[in-house]
Scaffold this motif. Structure first.
Motif, PDB file in Angstrom:
ATOM      1  N   LYS A 207      -1.172  -3.154  -5.269  1.00  0.00           N
ATOM      2  CA  LYS A 207      -2.123  -4.094  -4.700  1.00  0.00           C
ATOM      3  C   LYS A 207      -1.634  -5.519  -4.940  1.00  0.00           C
ATOM      4  O   LYS A 207      -1.039  -5.810  -5.977  1.00  0.00           O
TER       5      LYS A 207
ATOM      6  N   HIS B 105      -8.482  -7.789  -9.012  1.00  0.00           N
ATOM      7  CA  HIS B 105      -7.352  -6.915  -9.334  1.00  0.00           C
ATOM      8  C   HIS B 105      -6.777  -7.184 -10.722  1.00  0.00           C
ATOM      9  O   HIS B 105      -6.092  -6.318 -11.273  1.00  0.00           O
TER      10      HIS B 105
ATOM     11  N   GLN C  84       0.833  -1.213   0.000  1.00  0.00           N
ATOM     12  CA  GLN C  84       0.000   0.000   0.000  1.00  0.00           C
ATOM     13  C   GLN C  84       0.866   1.261   0.000  1.00  0.00           C
ATOM     14  O   GLN C  84       0.578   2.226  -0.724  1.00  0.00           O
TER      15      GLN C  84
ATOM     16  N   HIS D 194      -7.866  -2.532  -0.926  1.00  0.00           N
ATOM     17  CA  HIS D 194      -6.809  -1.792  -1.618  1.00  0.00           C
ATOM     18  C   HIS D 194      -5.423  -2.364  -1.307  1.00  0.00           C
ATOM     19  O   HIS D 194      -4.445  -1.906  -1.886  1.00  0.00           O
TER      20      HIS D 194
END
Length: 265
Positions: free
Chosen positions: A126, A190, A121, A159
């Protein structure tokens, strides 16, 4: 990896010629060419890096091996950030030698994600857990279904940790469409990857991913599931296939782009 026979400059040039806007990269050829050099090459050509593959292999029991794996994954995050992609694909690792403890191996993956998620992060990256077909559970990935991947990912913010949806690995699972919807509702898809399933599988199975349209998977159907779940990001084609690697890479890339349009449009 679909056209690993191409050098990095050849890959970039061919993508530009064919109008392919982005490329998913693997760490080994990137490291060979140079991370900074690859980033500049791709950026100057106007291409995006959709994902970097791969991090993972978190299941070791030995503390020193686990520490080495975490260090390598931090480097993978750094490389992803340098390349300008926000997704690092994870192949989580198989059973350690002599172990039969699937539950323990999966818990060690969670322990690693607790460390790497915040680090990723901080770098704008991600983590995308990729479930692999169950035939890989013993040696490569104890995460075999999207449900298992989401059970791990949902312990962390979306996230930080989500999933990879790869047709080659999940097409057989009648629960997968509902799990795609679950992943989409949580903002955890993702990346989305395509490869076909052809039989008979080659010895070793690792290089058995078929060209789109050559096998049993309805690509348009799976694309529909992912789009219905709200995913509107890049779609990658990732083929490990000795026959394709033996051919001219530019020809293979052109064929792959054509097959993608034919079977997903």
């Amino acid at each position: 990896m679909t056209v690993k026979q191409l050098s990095m400059p050849e890959l970039v040039d061919t993508c530009v010629e064919l109008g392919v806007p982005g490329v998913g990269l693997w760490r080994e050829p990137v490291q060979s060419y140079g991370v900074e050099a690859t980033a500049k090459l791709v950026r100057d050509a106007g291409l995006s890096v959709t994902t970097l593959c791969r991090g993972g292999f978190f299941t070791a029991i030995d503390p020193d091996e686990r520490a080495k794996a975490l260090d390598d994954n931090r480097r993978a995050v750094d490389e992803a950030a340098t390349l300008g992609t926000d997704v690092l694909v994870l192949v989580s690792g198989g059973l350690p030698a002599g172990s039969k403890d699937l539950h323990g191996a999966r818990e060690r993956i969670a322990d690693a994600l607790a460390v790497l998620g915040p680090y990723a992060q901080e770098h704008g990256v991600k983590l995308a857990i990729e479930p692999l077909h169950p035939m890989y559970a013993s040696d490569r990935c104890v995460v075999s279904t999207l449900a298992q991947a989401l059970d791990l990912a949902e312990r962390f913010p979306a996230h930080q940790v989500g999933v990879t949806v790869d047709t080659y690995h999940i097409w057989w699972d009648d629960a997968a469409p509902a799990q795609i919807a679950r992943a989409g509702a949580g903002g955890r898809i993702h990346t989305f990857q395509l490869a076909d399933w052809t039989t008979p599988l080659p010895e070793g199975v690792l290089t058995g991913r078929g060209q789109i349209g050559d096998g049993a998977i309805d690509m348009r159907e799976w694309k529909g599931y992912v789009e219905a779940a709200g995913y509107d990001g890049p779609i990658e084609v990732e083929l490990f296939n000795d026959g394709l690697w033996a051919r001219d890479g530019r020809e293979v890339l052109a064929e792959t782009a054509s097959r993608f349009v034919e079977h997903t449009g």
